[in-house]
Structures are given as C-alpha cells and as structure tokens.
Design an enzyme around this catalytic site. Structure first.
Site, PDB file in Angstrom:
ATOM      1  N   HIS A 110       0.820  -1.213   0.000  1.00 24.42           N
ATOM      2  CA  HIS A 110       0.000   0.000   0.000  1.00 24.42           C
ATOM      3  C   HIS A 110       0.856   1.266   0.000  1.00 24.42           C
ATOM      4  O   HIS A 110       2.030   1.251   0.391  1.00 24.42           O
ATOM      5  CB  HIS A 110      -0.929   0.015   1.211  1.00 24.42           C
ATOM      6  CG  HIS A 110      -0.197   0.074   2.523  1.00 24.42           C
ATOM      7  ND1 HIS A 110       0.302   1.243   3.052  1.00 24.42           N
ATOM      8  CD2 HIS A 110       0.118  -0.898   3.415  1.00 24.42           C
ATOM      9  CE1 HIS A 110       0.891   0.992   4.206  1.00 24.42           C
ATOM     10  NE2 HIS A 110       0.800  -0.302   4.453  1.00 24.42           N
ATOM     11  N   GLU A 133      -2.313  -6.955   7.343  1.00 22.46           N
ATOM     12  CA  GLU A 133      -1.040  -6.915   8.064  1.00 22.46           C
ATOM     13  C   GLU A 133      -1.129  -7.752   9.332  1.00 22.46           C
ATOM     14  O   GLU A 133      -2.229  -8.104   9.803  1.00 22.46           O
ATOM     15  CB  GLU A 133      -0.709  -5.448   8.390  1.00 22.46           C
ATOM     16  CG  GLU A 133       0.625  -5.208   9.083  1.00 22.46           C
ATOM     17  CD  GLU A 133       1.797  -5.731   8.269  1.00 22.46           C
ATOM     18  OE1 GLU A 133       2.104  -6.936   8.412  1.00 22.46           O
ATOM     19  OE2 GLU A 133       2.409  -4.950   7.524  1.00 22.46           O
TER      20      GLU A 133
END
Length: 213
Positions: free
Chosen positions: A13, A86
């Site tokens: 990202h 994550e």
C-alpha cells in the site's frame, strides 16, 4: 502434464501519516496520506498497461485506496480478502517503534528477536501470521492456474512471501527493503513460489521503508 504457472504481482500500500511517523499500524485502519494517494496514481501507468485476470486487496482502507486507481483503469472489480491484512501487533499498535521500546522493553526485545510464538499480548505471533498470510496467497494462486493476478497488500505479507520464496526462514535478518507502493513479481507453480523481481520503484519519486507495516 506440467503445472500451470501463475504470475502474481504484489504491491504494498501507499504511504500513510502513520508510516511517515514511524507508528505501528498493524490492523488499525489508517487511510493514505497525500503522498500515498499520489503513489497509488503513479502505479496506473505501469500496472494499467499489463494484463491481469483478477485483482485482490486487503480489506483495510490504506490498501483499498491503493488498489482503486489501477483497478478502475483495468476495469476489474477488487476482491477483498482479510487474509491479506497486516500482522496484528496487539499492544504495539498506535505507538511509534520508539514508544514501544520505552513502554514495553521486554516485549520489544522479544519482537526484535523474532520469537515465533510472541503475540504482543493480544496480537498475532510471527508463526501464526506466516501461516495465515501464506494460506491466503496459496489459495489465491490455486484459484487462478496459469493466470495473471494482481494483489495489493501490506509490508508484512510481502516479507512472509519473500522469505518463503527464497527459503530465508522467519528469523533471519531483514536485509531487503519493502517500500510503499513498490511492485514485486512472483511466479507460482506446483505449490512453489519463485521470486522474479523485487521492489520495483521507477514509477515513484520516493518511498518509505518503515520496516514492517
């Protein structure tokens, strides 16, 4: 009959305010900052010119926002998958790494030592994170034999895949960068991963490598 090779391109990202501050995000939902939004747009001329049969993304907002410009140009829907999130950093989330070391010195040393079962009190151990991330990536690859797949995810997931593909093990030193919005290329066939290119960033003016998320 030989196994079909799936080409998988993975992108971390774009930058967030917490990345810039060195703050642990983990599974806390933090949007892109202005730099991150520009990085997401900078991916379009590269990835928008390639062919993909499917696009996947972590369901966290910073990853969805990174995926959207490219997906729009390619004309693909984005399949959201929480397995691409994550690692959950438990008590460390919302703190800077400096604050983690000051407030939780014993736990921080266990983290730095890469203890496989250490889970940040209420978070996710390295062993469990690796198992979860790799199960998700294997599932995606098996769903698209011989195809091209684009995956938007987090630094930790990328680290798990690189370690898997290069047989580095989970506890060896991290001697590679994982920049925001960099492009990483892998192949998957017969349940095995091969690294083809790592951390392509010619499309970026600058990108942070803030270690883990």
């Amino acid at each position: 009959m030989s196994a079909k090779t799936t080409t998988i391109v993975l992108v971390r990202h774009g930058e967030t305010a917490w990345n810039a501050e060195g703050r642990v995000q983990g599974q806390t939902d933090v949007p892109l900052n202005e730099v991150g939004r520009a990085q997401a747009e900078a991916l379009v001329p590269v990835l928008g010119a390639e062919r993909f049969d499917a696009i996947y993304s972590s369901d966290l907002v910073r990853v969805r926002e990174t995926a959207e410009p490219t997906a729009r140009v390619l004309g693909h829907d984005v399949a959201l998958d929480a397995g691409l999130r994550e690692r959950h950093y438990g008590m460390f989330e919302t703190l800077t790494y400096v604050e983690c070391g000051a407030r939780f010195p014993a736990e921080f040393e266990r983290f730095r030592a890469k203890e496989l079962d250490f889970a940040f009190g209420s978070g996710e151990s390295l062993k469990d994170f690796h198992a979860r991330a790799m199960a998700c990536l294997h599932s995606i690859a098996e769903r698209h034999p011989g195809a091209g797949v684009l995956v938007f995810t987090h630094g930790g997931v990328l680290e798990m895949l690189l370690r898997e593909a290069t047989a580095r093990g989970l506890r060896s030193a991290r001697d590679f960068e994982i920049p925001n919005a960099a492009i990483n290329r892998f192949e998957y066939a017969a349940s095995a991963w091969k690294l083809r290119a790592w951390a392509e960033r010619a499309h970026l003016e600058a990108a942070l490598d803030d270690l883990r998320d």
